[in-house]
Design an enzyme around this catalytic site. Structure first.
Site, mmCIF file in Angstrom:
data_model
loop_
_atom_site.group_PDB
_atom_site.id
_atom_site.type_symbol
_atom_site.label_atom_id
_atom_site.label_comp_id
_atom_site.label_asym_id
_atom_site.label_seq_id
_atom_site.Cartn_x
_atom_site.Cartn_y
_atom_site.Cartn_z
ATOM 1 N N HIS A 120 37.835 36.779 18.274
ATOM 2 C CA HIS A 120 37.240 35.523 18.743
ATOM 3 C C HIS A 120 36.008 35.123 17.948
ATOM 4 O O HIS A 120 35.231 34.285 18.388
ATOM 5 C CB HIS A 120 36.880 35.647 20.240
ATOM 6 C CG HIS A 120 38.077 35.870 21.099
ATOM 7 N ND1 HIS A 120 37.998 36.431 22.343
ATOM 8 C CD2 HIS A 120 39.390 35.619 20.877
ATOM 9 C CE1 HIS A 120 39.225 36.522 22.870
ATOM 10 N NE2 HIS A 120 40.086 36.034 22.003
ATOM 11 N N SER A 198 39.460 42.248 30.920
ATOM 12 C CA SER A 198 40.143 41.799 32.146
ATOM 13 C C SER A 198 41.598 41.459 31.861
ATOM 14 O O SER A 198 42.344 41.102 32.758
ATOM 15 C CB SER A 198 39.424 40.565 32.708
ATOM 16 O OG SER A 198 39.439 39.536 31.719
ATOM 17 N N ASN A 222 38.650 51.068 32.433
ATOM 18 C CA ASN A 222 38.053 49.910 33.084
ATOM 19 C C ASN A 222 37.495 50.377 34.429
ATOM 20 O O ASN A 222 37.963 51.372 34.976
ATOM 21 C CB ASN A 222 39.136 48.826 33.297
ATOM 22 C CG ASN A 222 38.525 47.455 33.515
ATOM 23 O OD1 ASN A 222 37.628 47.294 34.337
ATOM 24 N ND2 ASN A 222 38.973 46.472 32.757
#
Ligand code: BV8
Ligand code: ZN
Length: 251
Positions: A120, A198, A222
């Site tokens: 990203h 997520s 996580n």
């Protein structure tokens, strides 16, 4: 801490010819960088639609820059945590080790990781919003320059257009080269670690599923369940800054 899962994962990593790691905002949480969707999530105070889209930028570039300058000021004060540092050491030890991140904070590089695939983009780089090719890299702010404040208007490109953060916004395609590298690595690995994500944002969230489809062991690290959890061969419930060093200690 599930010691059996740790031992199983370490054993598989020891015999792995190729390991891929995908990280999300959760690995930087313990460096004090807020996640996107946690209780302190960045999006909580702002909606993604408001700020991380090309429409938001064309509507109000100054507001978008204020948010990014605020995030830069947070990230500028953050330091890599034991999770980042452990991953950098693991990269040295593994036969083939690809680190793919959704994060734009550059903390993996500051921890010593090499060849990081930043799906990203990177918050410390800006580029011409019109596409003249100008890129400004402020990864190492000039000595003595204070960290960007939150105020100020959107900066201008030498060509006269505006500069924009060199990150991928919602609705924008990822850099072909970067996503192809990540997909190829996911297709050809023995172990895939999904850490602190997520598993909601695509195409990044598709990578562990590609790895599982190609026969890799997918392990999720996580603090919470995610849509990936049911597809993971191993689930290590805990904080990245504790879990990754615990795995490293068993290798
Ligand atoms: C695209 C850069 C196409 C900017 C970001 C429906 C289905 C599938 C896809 C879509 C859909 N609707 C829309 C889409 C597309 C969209 C998307 O996936 N939307 C989602 C929300 C449904 N995707 C896109 O738009 C992508 N582009 O598809 O283009 C295209 C093709 C051709 C032509 C035109 C268009 C672009 C997506 C990239 C968006 N940019 N960031 C910036 O950062 O400012 S995404 C943003 O979310 C961040 O990068 C962040 O990293 C990323 C994912 O979030 P996470 O990293 O996972 O972070 P999060 O806070 O969500 O979760 C943290 C996790 O850590 C949690 O699970 C938490 O439990 C855990 N955790 C917390 N503390 C710890 C921890 N774990 C371990 N230890 C701890 N201590
Ligand atoms: Zn320009």
């Amino acid at each position: 801490m599930d010691l059996d899962a740790l031992d199983t994962l370490a054993a598989r990593m020891r015999s792995a010819a190729a390991i891929v790691v995908l990280t999300g905002a959760g690995i930087s949480a313990e460096s004090g960088v807020p996640t996107f969707r946690g209780q302190d999530g960045l999006w909580r105070r702002y909606s993604a639609a408001e700020l991380a889209t090309p429409e938001a930028f064309s509507r109000d570039p100054d507001l978008v820059w204020q948010w990014y300058r605020w995030r830069r000021s947070l990230i500028g004060r953050a330091i890599p945590n034991p999770g980042h540092l452990s991953l950098a050491r693991l990269q040295e030890r593994a036969a083939r080790f690809d680190l793919v991140t959704q994060n734009v904070d550059g903390l993996h590089q500051r921890a010593g990781s090499a060849a990081v695939i930043e799906l990203h983009g990177n918050i410390w780089r800006s580029r011409c919003a019109r596409g003249c090719g100008f890129v400004l890299d402020e990864t190492t702010p000039a000595a003595g320059s204070e960290l960007p404040g939150e105020g100020g208007a959107a900066p201008a490109c030498p060509c006269g257009a505006l500069l924009r953060p060199d990150v991928v916004w919602f609705g924008e395609p990822l850099d072909e080269g970067r996503i192809d590298l990540a997909v190829r690595a996911a297709r050809n690995c023995d172990v895939f670690l999904a850490i602190g994500t997520s598993a909601l944002v695509y195409p990044a969230a598709g990578l562990p599923l590609i790895a599982a489809g190609a026969g890799a062991l997918v392990a999720e690290i996580n603090v919470d369940d995610t849509p990936l959890t049911p597809h993971a061969g191993l689930v290590l419930r805990g904080k990245a800054a504790e879990m990754i060093p615990a795995i490293e200690a068993r290798l």
